[in-house]
Design a protein around this motif. Structure first.
Motif, short mmCIF file in Angstrom:
data_model
loop_
_atom_site.label_atom_id
_atom_site.label_comp_id
_atom_site.label_asym_id
_atom_site.label_seq_id
_atom_site.Cartn_x
_atom_site.Cartn_y
_atom_site.Cartn_z
N SER A 214 0.85 -1.20 0.00
CA SER A 214 0.00 0.00 0.00
C SER A 214 0.88 1.24 0.00
O SER A 214 1.95 1.27 0.61
CB SER A 214 -0.92 0.00 1.22
N TRP A 216 1.11 5.56 0.35
CA TRP A 216 0.59 6.86 0.75
C TRP A 216 1.19 7.91 -0.18
O TRP A 216 2.41 8.00 -0.32
CB TRP A 216 0.96 7.17 2.20
N CYS A 253 0.09 2.55 5.60
CA CYS A 253 0.67 2.24 4.28
C CYS A 253 2.12 1.79 4.42
O CYS A 253 2.82 2.15 5.37
CB CYS A 253 0.60 3.46 3.37
N LYS A 351 -3.35 5.64 -1.47
CA LYS A 351 -4.15 6.39 -0.51
C LYS A 351 -3.55 7.78 -0.35
O LYS A 351 -2.34 7.97 -0.40
CB LYS A 351 -4.14 5.66 0.84
N ASP A 356 -8.71 6.98 -1.76
CA ASP A 356 -8.25 5.66 -1.33
C ASP A 356 -8.75 4.67 -2.38
O ASP A 356 -9.94 4.35 -2.43
CB ASP A 356 -8.81 5.33 0.05
#
Length: 391
Positions: A214, A216, A253, A351, A356
């Motif tokens: 993930s 950011w 993240c 995100k 998101d």
């Protein structure tokens, strides 16, 4: 230097296209010809076989080190001297050493791989040698000759060949670096530079392998600015990424992605990896090199592999808004990151402050991971001559 604006047209890549990519195509003398430039001083107290086996059984990443390190010193008016492989150990440094005050430092990252026949190889060492020289020029530091750079890796790996792990996805991570060691307080290039190369048996950078990570997307911080040191591999760039990386972790993240500093709308790179976007039609796009992005050897190799496989490969200006829209509409099916440490890893989530989104595709990511690592590990032919035998 190209502007990072949406008005800049995308363009197919003609490979190899950059000075670093062209430098990587220059043949390197065989390791036996370079061996011995860094004379060995054996470690009087090396790790015993049991200790080494214990550390190799679970190498982690960047936390354990071999018995030796390469060293050379540059002195203004004298040039590079004292080339040697010496025992790994503490470095004595004056509190006034320039690197501690003015961050005059560059480094590289490259791996050595154990092949099934016991031989040890590395990947495109001329690329790393040329990039370290380019980084040194930007930091007003002397350039270590490219063949000396490669010779230091040859001699270091030959001294510590028993440390090269054999497990799936494992390698000996090599970290060459150089810094201003002259003791002075004053803003000018140092007149004494020390070069070292250390080695660390390592497993996968991301322990989940190809498990999606993930991201950011930072809207408050930038990795680099135009005219700065973004294209150099220098510690300051990474120091500046640590706070946004910390913020990314607080947001749940794994990594942080940076936008350009001019429009603050265009995707550039992660803290230590390049990005690639896979469109639904099979085209692969990557942010164009603007002087604020570090040009990765893995990035360069992947673009070549994709292009030669018949895919359209494009250096592009990739806006965050356009990327998000394309993910939501299905026009973008995959996004992946690439670099020496991680090789490739799919992105499963992007995100930010007001968005998101998730991605589930990783077909191209898996394909390129398999093809590249097979070349590196010696289980597939190397039609490009990328692999270089060290031992």
């Amino acid at each position: 230097m190209p502007e990072t604006t949406a008005a800049t047209p995308s363009s197919p890549i003609d490979l190899p296209t950059t000075p670093l990519a062209r430098a990587a195509e220059v043949p390197v003398p065989a390791a036996d010809e370079l061996a011995g430039r860094f004379a060995l001083t054996p470690n009087p107290a090396p790790a015993d076989e049991a200790e080494r086996a214990e550390r190799l059984a679970n190498p982690g990443f960047g936390s354990s080190f071999t018995d030796h390190m390469a060293h050379a010193r540059w002195i203004a008016g004298q040039g590079w001297t004292g080339h040697g492989i010496i025992p790994f150990g503490e470095i004595s440094l004056s509190p006034a050493a320039a690197v501690l005050h003015y961050s005059q430092e560059v480094f590289e990252g490259i791996k050595a791989y154990r092949h099934a026949d016991g031989s040890v190889w590395t990947f495109r060492p001329r690329y790393n040698a040329a990039r370290m020289a380019a980084s040194a020029r930007r930091l007003a530091m002397p350039e270590l000759p490219e063949e000396d750079f490669i010779a230091s890796l040859v001699d270091l790996v030959r001294a510590d060949a028993a440390w090269v792990p054999t497990g799936d996805g494992e390698s000996l991570y090599l970290r060459p670096f150089a810094f201003a060691s002259e003791p002075f307080l004053g803003v000018h290039p140092a007149r004494v530079i020390d070069y070292y190369a250390i080695a660390s048996p390592s497993g996968a950078y991301f322990t989940g392998g190809l498990t999606p990570i993930s991201i950011w997307v930072s809207s408050d911080y930038h990795r680099a600015g135009r005219g700065g040191t973004g294209a150099a591999k220098t510690g300051g760039n990474y120091a500046g990424s640590l706070l946004p990386q910390q913020i990314a972790a607080e947001q749940g993240c794994d990594q942080v992605c940076f936008l350009d500093d001019v429009t603050q709308t265009n995707i550039e790179e992660l803290g230590g990896m390049n990005l690639m976007v896979v469109d639904a039609d099979g085209t692969v796009r990557t942010p164009r090199l603007t002087g604020t992005i570090l040009e990765g050897s893995t990035r360069s190799a992947i673009l070549r592999l994709l292009s030669d496989a018949g895919r359209a490969v494009v250096e592009d200006t990739i806006s965050l808004a356009g990327l998000l829209d394309s993910i939501r509409s299905g026009a973008v099916t995959e996004v992946f990151a690439c670099g020496t440490a991680a090789v490739v890893v799919p992105l499963g989530r992007l995100k930010g402050e007001d968005f998101d989104v998730e991605l589930s595709g990783h077909e191209v990511t898996s394909e390129i991971h398999e093809r590249l690592t097979a070349i590196q590990n010696g289980t597939a032919p190397d039609p490009y001559g990328w692999m270089y035998r060290l031992v």
